[in-house]
Motif scaffolding. Structure first.
Motif, PDB file in Angstrom:
ATOM      1  N   GLU A  75       0.746  -1.311   0.019  1.00  0.00           N
ATOM      2  CA  GLU A  75      -0.038  -0.080  -0.158  1.00  0.00           C
ATOM      3  C   GLU A  75       0.991   1.180   0.121  1.00  0.00           C
ATOM      4  OE1 GLU A  75      -3.186   2.491  -0.052  1.00  0.00           O
ATOM      5  OE2 GLU A  75      -3.022   0.274  -0.526  1.00  0.00           O
ATOM      6  N   SER A  76       1.990   1.206   0.535  1.00  0.00           N
ATOM      7  CA  SER A  76       2.951   2.462   0.716  1.00  0.00           C
ATOM      8  C   SER A  76       3.472   2.781  -0.561  1.00  0.00           C
ATOM      9  CB  SER A  76       3.926   2.099   1.619  1.00  0.00           C
ATOM     10  OG  SER A  76       3.580   2.081   2.970  1.00  0.00           O
ATOM     11  N   LEU A  77       3.767   1.785  -1.464  1.00  0.00           N
ATOM     12  CA  LEU A  77       4.299   1.773  -2.836  1.00  0.00           C
ATOM     13  C   LEU A  77       3.215   2.287  -3.686  1.00  0.00           C
ATOM     14  CD1 LEU A  77       6.467  -1.306  -3.285  1.00  0.00           C
ATOM     15  CD2 LEU A  77       7.240   1.149  -3.102  1.00  0.00           C
ATOM     16  N   ARG A  78       1.990   2.062  -3.488  1.00  0.00           N
ATOM     17  CA  ARG A  78       0.897   2.253  -4.344  1.00  0.00           C
ATOM     18  C   ARG A  78       0.480   3.980  -4.061  1.00  0.00           C
ATOM     19  NH1 ARG A  78      -4.616  -0.609  -3.442  1.00  0.00           N
ATOM     20  NH2 ARG A  78      -5.103   0.566  -5.237  1.00  0.00           N
ATOM     21  N   GLN A  79       0.777   4.103  -2.758  1.00  0.00           N
ATOM     22  CA  GLN A  79       0.521   5.582  -2.533  1.00  0.00           C
ATOM     23  C   GLN A  79       1.475   6.741  -3.226  1.00  0.00           C
ATOM     24  OE1 GLN A  79       0.023   5.768   1.679  1.00  0.00           O
ATOM     25  NE2 GLN A  79      -2.219   4.977   1.827  1.00  0.00           N
ATOM     26  N   THR A  80       2.706   6.009  -3.237  1.00  0.00           N
ATOM     27  CA  THR A  80       3.618   6.768  -4.127  1.00  0.00           C
ATOM     28  C   THR A  80       3.344   6.885  -5.686  1.00  0.00           C
ATOM     29  OG1 THR A  80       5.483   4.962  -4.163  1.00  0.00           O
ATOM     30  CG2 THR A  80       5.253   6.263  -2.308  1.00  0.00           C
ATOM     31  N   GLY A 177     -16.632  10.534   4.473  1.00  0.00           N
ATOM     32  CA  GLY A 177     -15.985  10.497   5.981  1.00  0.00           C
ATOM     33  C   GLY A 177     -15.437   9.324   6.434  1.00  0.00           C
ATOM     34  N   ILE A 178     -15.613   8.078   5.402  1.00  0.00           N
ATOM     35  CA  ILE A 178     -15.327   6.923   5.718  1.00  0.00           C
ATOM     36  C   ILE A 178     -13.577   6.813   5.598  1.00  0.00           C
ATOM     37  CG2 ILE A 178     -15.039   4.263   4.801  1.00  0.00           C
ATOM     38  CD1 ILE A 178     -17.898   4.903   3.745  1.00  0.00           C
ATOM     39  N   PRO A 179     -12.940   6.366   6.765  1.00  0.00           N
ATOM     40  CA  PRO A 179     -11.457   6.319   6.749  1.00  0.00           C
ATOM     41  C   PRO A 179     -11.224   5.222   5.872  1.00  0.00           C
ATOM     42  CG  PRO A 179     -12.640   5.575   8.594  1.00  0.00           C
ATOM     43  CD  PRO A 179     -13.772   6.048   8.027  1.00  0.00           C
ATOM     44  N   VAL A 180     -10.744   5.546   4.534  1.00  0.00           N
ATOM     45  CA  VAL A 180     -10.610   4.335   3.404  1.00  0.00           C
ATOM     46  C   VAL A 180      -9.334   3.780   3.755  1.00  0.00           C
ATOM     47  CG1 VAL A 180      -9.977   4.335   1.108  1.00  0.00           C
ATOM     48  CG2 VAL A 180     -11.788   5.893   1.734  1.00  0.00           C
ATOM     49  N   ALA A 181      -8.149   4.265   4.262  1.00  0.00           N
ATOM     50  CA  ALA A 181      -6.857   3.559   4.480  1.00  0.00           C
ATOM     51  C   ALA A 181      -6.976   2.588   5.694  1.00  0.00           C
ATOM     52  CB  ALA A 181      -6.082   4.671   4.770  1.00  0.00           C
ATOM     53  N   LEU A 182      -7.884   3.254   6.821  1.00  0.00           N
ATOM     54  CA  LEU A 182      -7.961   2.118   7.903  1.00  0.00           C
ATOM     55  C   LEU A 182      -8.774   0.986   7.233  1.00  0.00           C
ATOM     56  CD1 LEU A 182      -8.276   1.295  10.856  1.00  0.00           C
ATOM     57  CD2 LEU A 182     -10.288   2.798  10.954  1.00  0.00           C
ATOM     58  N   PHE A 183      -9.773   1.162   6.655  1.00  0.00           N
ATOM     59  CA  PHE A 183     -10.464  -0.184   5.958  1.00  0.00           C
ATOM     60  C   PHE A 183      -9.776  -1.039   5.208  1.00  0.00           C
ATOM     61  CE2 PHE A 183     -14.167   2.011   7.837  1.00  0.00           C
ATOM     62  CZ  PHE A 183     -14.608   1.105   8.516  1.00  0.00           C
ATOM     63  N   HIS A 184      -8.769  -0.288   4.376  1.00  0.00           N
ATOM     64  CA  HIS A 184      -7.877  -1.102   3.513  1.00  0.00           C
ATOM     65  C   HIS A 184      -6.973  -1.888   4.086  1.00  0.00           C
ATOM     66  CE1 HIS A 184      -5.257  -1.884   0.001  1.00  0.00           C
ATOM     67  NE2 HIS A 184      -4.335  -1.636   0.790  1.00  0.00           N
ATOM     68  N   TYR A 185      -6.527  -1.343   5.293  1.00  0.00           N
ATOM     69  CA  TYR A 185      -5.539  -2.156   6.262  1.00  0.00           C
ATOM     70  C   TYR A 185      -6.194  -3.315   6.794  1.00  0.00           C
ATOM     71  CZ  TYR A 185      -1.563   1.176   5.084  1.00  0.00           C
ATOM     72  OH  TYR A 185      -0.847   1.754   4.444  1.00  0.00           O
ATOM     73  N   LEU A 186      -7.692  -2.867   7.311  1.00  0.00           N
ATOM     74  CA  LEU A 186      -8.242  -3.985   7.837  1.00  0.00           C
ATOM     75  C   LEU A 186      -8.476  -5.270   7.133  1.00  0.00           C
ATOM     76  CD1 LEU A 186     -10.144  -4.705  10.495  1.00  0.00           C
ATOM     77  CD2 LEU A 186     -11.882  -3.738   9.445  1.00  0.00           C
ATOM     78  N   LEU A 187      -8.585  -4.744   5.836  1.00  0.00           N
ATOM     79  CA  LEU A 187      -8.873  -6.055   4.868  1.00  0.00           C
ATOM     80  C   LEU A 187      -7.795  -6.640   4.631  1.00  0.00           C
ATOM     81  CD1 LEU A 187     -10.676  -7.516   2.660  1.00  0.00           C
ATOM     82  CD2 LEU A 187     -10.055  -5.502   1.059  1.00  0.00           C
ATOM     83  N   MET A 188      -6.649  -5.832   4.239  1.00  0.00           N
ATOM     84  CA  MET A 188      -5.381  -6.526   4.024  1.00  0.00           C
ATOM     85  C   MET A 188      -4.698  -7.403   5.328  1.00  0.00           C
ATOM     86  SD  MET A 188      -4.490  -6.006   1.179  1.00  0.00           S
ATOM     87  CE  MET A 188      -6.357  -6.236   0.552  1.00  0.00           C
ATOM     88  N   GLY A 189      -5.053  -6.890   6.464  1.00  0.00           N
ATOM     89  CA  GLY A 189      -4.764  -7.843   7.637  1.00  0.00           C
ATOM     90  C   GLY A 189      -5.555  -9.148   7.590  1.00  0.00           C
ATOM     91  N   LEU A 190      -6.760  -9.072   7.343  1.00  0.00           N
ATOM     92  CA  LEU A 190      -7.653 -10.094   7.432  1.00  0.00           C
ATOM     93  C   LEU A 190      -7.174 -11.063   6.425  1.00  0.00           C
ATOM     94  CD1 LEU A 190     -11.374  -8.915   7.893  1.00  0.00           C
ATOM     95  CD2 LEU A 190      -9.845 -10.029   9.457  1.00  0.00           C
ATOM     96  N   VAL A 191      -6.660 -10.847   5.200  1.00  0.00           N
ATOM     97  CA  VAL A 191      -6.202 -11.534   4.127  1.00  0.00           C
ATOM     98  C   VAL A 191      -5.025 -12.125   4.680  1.00  0.00           C
ATOM     99  CG1 VAL A 191      -5.138 -11.625   1.839  1.00  0.00           C
ATOM    100  CG2 VAL A 191      -7.212 -10.080   2.346  1.00  0.00           C
ATOM    101  N   SER A 192      -4.221 -11.410   5.366  1.00  0.00           N
ATOM    102  CA  SER A 192      -2.682 -11.846   5.810  1.00  0.00           C
ATOM    103  C   SER A 192      -3.249 -12.897   6.979  1.00  0.00           C
ATOM    104  CB  SER A 192      -2.043 -10.913   6.559  1.00  0.00           C
ATOM    105  OG  SER A 192      -0.761 -11.435   7.043  1.00  0.00           O
ATOM    106  N   VAL A 193      -3.849 -12.691   7.928  1.00  0.00           N
ATOM    107  CA  VAL A 193      -4.235 -13.721   8.914  1.00  0.00           C
ATOM    108  C   VAL A 193      -4.847 -14.845   8.249  1.00  0.00           C
ATOM    109  CG1 VAL A 193      -5.581 -14.157  10.919  1.00  0.00           C
ATOM    110  CG2 VAL A 193      -4.276 -12.282  10.651  1.00  0.00           C
ATOM    111  N   THR A 194      -5.927 -14.834   7.517  1.00  0.00           N
ATOM    112  CA  THR A 194      -6.578 -15.860   6.800  1.00  0.00           C
ATOM    113  C   THR A 194      -5.702 -16.844   6.013  1.00  0.00           C
ATOM    114  OG1 THR A 194      -8.578 -14.686   6.571  1.00  0.00           O
ATOM    115  CG2 THR A 194      -8.459 -16.663   5.374  1.00  0.00           C
ATOM    116  N   THR A 195      -4.846 -16.225   5.138  1.00  0.00           N
ATOM    117  CA  THR A 195      -3.872 -17.005   4.472  1.00  0.00           C
ATOM    118  C   THR A 195      -2.672 -17.685   5.309  1.00  0.00           C
ATOM    119  OG1 THR A 195      -3.837 -15.183   2.677  1.00  0.00           O
ATOM    120  CG2 THR A 195      -2.024 -16.528   2.518  1.00  0.00           C
TER     121      THR A 195
END
Length: 300
Positions: A75-80, A177-195
């Protein structure tokens, strides 16, 4: 009974992965699961260096930590300004190479790699059970995957609206007003843990396939996210059941057969989807051509 546990484990993994895979497909980040499967190698090595053994729990914790680090780096690379596919490729190849270097420096004499400490085999699921108070509570892998499925369901149900808007239109989500970055990292965290949690249970090939293929097939069948989630779970479960019996008939790899069946269902959706299928589009073009020909004949 072992047959039941193997099929159940496959269905649970398929359901857990398919739910997250729908959001990955919509975000055009389908290969994140494959990236995580390679990028966790440094976490495995570091966990071994700290603990000195190859027990599953330390390895899983180390792998999960680097799974999260992988998603943050992507995500950091995407933001750059780096494109998503390039960010994924750069991150997982770099971390995988780092893991190889760590093994060559500190664990050269140890049988330490992804296959021996993390990637499981689904046919072994029934044999590693939980015994508590003298009672056999069933395979550890099944309970592990049940936990990740429950976690994914709770998060999706609690934040369905936010995840949906963020996936389809991040700009509008940020505007309301939705914190997009927060939900992105939440989703990616779920993917990581599930995987990572599913790797030890059923193996890497099946996990990566179930993250992508059922969701991709469901994407062809409907334009509604709620139905897409339902269809992806159904396709994943059906792939697990039919794949097991295919493997039994052919005396072949169970995980491989389940993956093949998932691919077959995707091909069927690709051709037979009522709106986006190749046969449907061909029929629509044929009907349009006939209408145009009929209209021209009437004008003449």
């Amino acid at each position: 009974m072992s047959e039941f546990w193997i099929i159940l484990a496959g269905m649970l993994v398929a359901s857990s992965c398919a739910l997250l895979g729908c959001f990955l497909i919509l975000r055009k980040m389908a290969m994140v699961g494959d990236a995580i499967s390679h990028a966790v190698l440094p976490g495995i090595v570091i966990a071994f260096l700290f603990t000195g053994d190859r027990h599953s729990l330390p390895m899983l914790l180390g792998a999960a930590a680097f799974g999260l680090i992988t998603t943050i780096l992507i995500e950091s690379l995407r933001q750059t300004g780096v494109q998503a596919d390039a960010a994924i490729s750069v991150t997982f190849t770099s971390l995988f190479s780092l893991g190889i270097i760590l093994i060559s420096l500190f664990a050269r004499q140890v049988d330490l790699d992804l296959d021996c400490v993390l990637y499981g085999e689904i046919i072994y699921v029934p044999w590693d059970t939980i015994i508590w108070n003298g009672i056999d509570w069933g395979p550890k892998a099944v309970w592990q995957v049940v936990g990740t499925l429950a976690l994914n369901l709770c998060i999706i149900l609690l934040f369905y609206k936010q995840l949906k808007i963020s996936a389809f239109d991040p700009a509008m989500a940020a505007a309301v007003g939705i914190p997009v970055a927060l939900f992105h990292y939440l989703l990616m965290g779920l993917v990581s843990v599930t995987t990572v949690a599913s790797f030890e249970s059923v193996g890497a090939i099946l996990v990566v396939a179930m993250l992508i293929v059922p969701a991709a097939a469901a994407y062809l069948l409907t334009d509604r996210l709620s139905l897409m989630l339902l269809y992806s779970v159904l396709i994943g479960c059906l792939s697990s059941v039919t794949g097991y019996f295919l493997a039994s008939f052919l005396d072949a790899s169970v995980a491989g057969a389940m993956t093949v069946m998932a691919g077959l269902f995707f091909v069927l959706a690709l051709f037979l989807s009522p709106r986006h299928g190749l046969i449907t589009r061909w029929w629509q073009r044929l009907q349009l051509r006939q209408e145009l020909t009929s209209s021209n004949d009437q004008q003449v």
